[in-house]
Write an enzyme that holds these catalytic residues in place. Structure first.
Site, PDB file in Angstrom:
ATOM      1  CG  ASP A  82      -1.709   1.210   1.625  1.00 26.64           C
ATOM      2  OD1 ASP A  82      -2.118   1.510   0.130  1.00 26.64           O
ATOM      3  OD2 ASP A  82      -2.829   1.356   2.045  1.00 26.64           O
ATOM      4  CG  ASP A 104       1.091   7.618  -3.668  1.00 26.96           C
ATOM      5  OD1 ASP A 104       1.543   8.449  -4.292  1.00 26.96           O
ATOM      6  OD2 ASP A 104       0.149   7.620  -2.553  1.00 26.96           O
ATOM      7  CD  GLU A 134      -3.218   8.566  -4.751  1.00 22.79           C
ATOM      8  OE1 GLU A 134      -2.940   7.519  -4.172  1.00 22.79           O
ATOM      9  OE2 GLU A 134      -3.281   9.121  -4.091  1.00 22.79           O
ATOM     10  CG  HIS A 180      -5.530   7.825   3.850  1.00 20.06           C
ATOM     11  ND1 HIS A 180      -4.779   8.736   2.427  1.00 20.06           N
ATOM     12  CD2 HIS A 180      -5.698   7.032   2.910  1.00 20.06           C
ATOM     13  CE1 HIS A 180      -4.256   7.785   1.637  1.00 20.06           C
ATOM     14  NE2 HIS A 180      -4.616   6.883   1.998  1.00 20.06           N
TER      15      HIS A 180
HETATM   16  P1  13P Z   1      -8.889   5.127   5.850  1.00 21.92           P
HETATM   17  O1  13P Z   1      -8.073   5.601   6.555  1.00 21.92           O
HETATM   18  O2  13P Z   1     -10.318   5.493   5.295  1.00 21.92           O
HETATM   19  O3  13P Z   1      -9.039   3.560   6.280  1.00 21.92           O
HETATM   20  O4  13P Z   1      -8.294   4.800   4.175  1.00 21.92           O
HETATM   21  C1  13P Z   1      -7.072   3.137   3.831  1.00 21.92           C
HETATM   22  C2  13P Z   1      -6.038   3.472   2.436  1.00 21.92           C
HETATM   23  O5  13P Z   1      -6.469   4.501   2.343  1.00 21.92           O
HETATM   24  C3  13P Z   1      -5.335   2.830   2.339  1.00 21.92           C
HETATM   25  O6  13P Z   1      -4.579   2.621   1.726  1.00 21.92           O
HETATM   26  O1  G3H Z   2      -3.416   4.581   3.482  1.00 23.56           O
HETATM   27  C1  G3H Z   2      -2.551   4.680   4.582  1.00 23.56           C
HETATM   28  C2  G3H Z   2      -3.154   3.079   5.567  1.00 23.56           C
HETATM   29  O2  G3H Z   2      -3.811   3.745   6.375  1.00 23.56           O
HETATM   30  C3  G3H Z   2      -1.709   3.226   6.259  1.00 23.56           C
HETATM   31  O3  G3H Z   2      -1.188   3.340   7.566  1.00 23.56           O
HETATM   32  O4  G3H Z   2       1.223   4.256   6.614  1.00 23.56           O
HETATM   33  O5  G3H Z   2       0.146   5.170   8.931  1.00 23.56           O
HETATM   34  O6  G3H Z   2       0.188   2.093   8.372  1.00 23.56           O
HETATM   35  P1  G3H Z   2      -0.068   3.377   7.780  1.00 23.56           P
HETATM   36 ZN    ZN Z   3      -4.642   4.954   0.758  1.00 18.45          ZN
END
Ligand code: 13P
Ligand code: G3H
Ligand code: ZN
Length: 323
Positions: A82, A104, A134, A180
């Protein structure tokens, strides 16, 4: 069944008019809660690991836990990076055995975003790994990046065809007003469905990804606040908006904050009601159960992917193309 990439699951979601849940994972209990829900609902799952999760838990531990989840559940599960912010991080995750990555590079210029994304796509596709990129930047009122809510952060539909054609990317995260974290809207929730619709028209049969898609369930906010927490005004994306997005070209919906809220609410409640407990199994069990319940709810009532794990691809014309 080995790890799968996201190609087939997102194509089926497009054709079937639903979305696959992409849930952020950081430890065993979170993975088990999500996978228990997926098992009961026979849903495909994307388990995603951020750079922060990798640092916290170590990629190897998370990969082995996800392999255990596949062995235990028999579900099609993708292990996805992610918000990879560089070619090097994406490459490291591909080399570690991830089946999907997100590059990203949205903070770079359009040309640089294309260049970096294309580089990741070339490395990934040669190894059977799918790539999400993205375009546009998510508004955020609490992120490190702190992108403003100006229109300039929204995805420009006029850029999407060129971006996809030049990069060869498999799915595209867009910005239509989500953000987020647990504080998404100061006032009324509003998403730019007009932008999503235009992107859907320009990219027929192409899977779109919605980040920042937690609903921030008010019952969890209430529990957190009741048992010693302080999250006044926490607010997410209304579920009906997510259902609408899933019926359009959105095929992957990202959820992290809702898992954090469920986990925290359960732990806070447990300690408040059982002040003498100190065995982690005592307070992690209800946290895992709360994750399972919230994920089940989403699979059935929000994403519409319950029962889709082993479904044959529909022979009907792409459902979302008709929208
Ligand atoms: P949320 O913070 O809305 O759960 O989004 C998570 C997200 O986009 C992780 O990439
Ligand atoms: O997009 C963000 C996700 O919620 C992951 O959050 O980078 O704190 O693990 P993090
Ligand atoms: Zn995200």
């Amino acid at each position: 069944m080995p790890l799968v990439n996201t190609k087939e699951m997102l194509a089926k979601a497009y054709a079937g008019g639903y979305a696959v849940g992409a849930f952020n994972v950081n430890n065993m209990e979170i993975i088990q809660g999500i996978v228990e829900a997926g098992k009961e609902e026979k849903a495909p799952l994307i388990l995603q690991v951020s750079a922060g999760a990798r640092k916290y838990a170590n990629s190897t531990y998370l990969k082995k836990l996800v392999e255990a989840a596949i062995e235990d559940s028999g579900l099609p599960i993708a292990l996805h990076l992610d918000h990879g912010d560089s070619y090097e991080l994406c490459k490291a995750c591909i080399d570690d055995g991830f089946s999907s990555v997100m590059i990203d590079a949205s903070h770079h210029s359009f040309a640089e975003n294309i260049k970096i994304t294309k580089q990741v796509v070339q490395y990934a596709h040669a190894r059977g790994v799918t790539v999400e990129a993205e375009l546009g930047r998510l508004a955020g009122i609490e992120d490190d990046v702190n992108v403003s809510e100006e229109d300039s952060a929204f995805t420009d539909p006029e850029q999407v065809e060129e971006f996809v054609a030049k990069t060869g990317v498999d799915s595209l995260a867009i910005s239509i007003g989500t953000s987020h974290g647990a504080f998404k809207f100061k006032g009324e929730a509003k998403l730019r469905f007009d932008i999503l619709e235009e992107i859907g028209k320009r990219l027929p049969k192409f899977p779109i990804v919605l980040h920042g898609a937690s609903s921030v369930l008010q019952e969890h906010v209430a529990l957190v606040n009741q048992y010693g927490g302080s999250m006044p005004g926490a607010k997410g994306v209304p579920e009906e908006m997510l259902r609408q997005a899933a019926s359009m070209s959105v095929c992957k919906i990202n959820i992290d904050s809702d898992l954090r809220m469920a986990f925290t609410a359960a732990v806070r409640q447990h300690f408040a009601q059982n002040p003498s407990h100190f065995d982690p199994r005592q307070y992690l069990s209800p946290a895992r159960e709360m994750i399972k319940q919230v994920v089940k709810h989403k699979l059935i009532h929000v994403l519409g992917c319950s029962g889709k794990a082993f479904a044959e691809p529909t022979k009907k014309p792409a459902a979302k193309a008709k929208k």
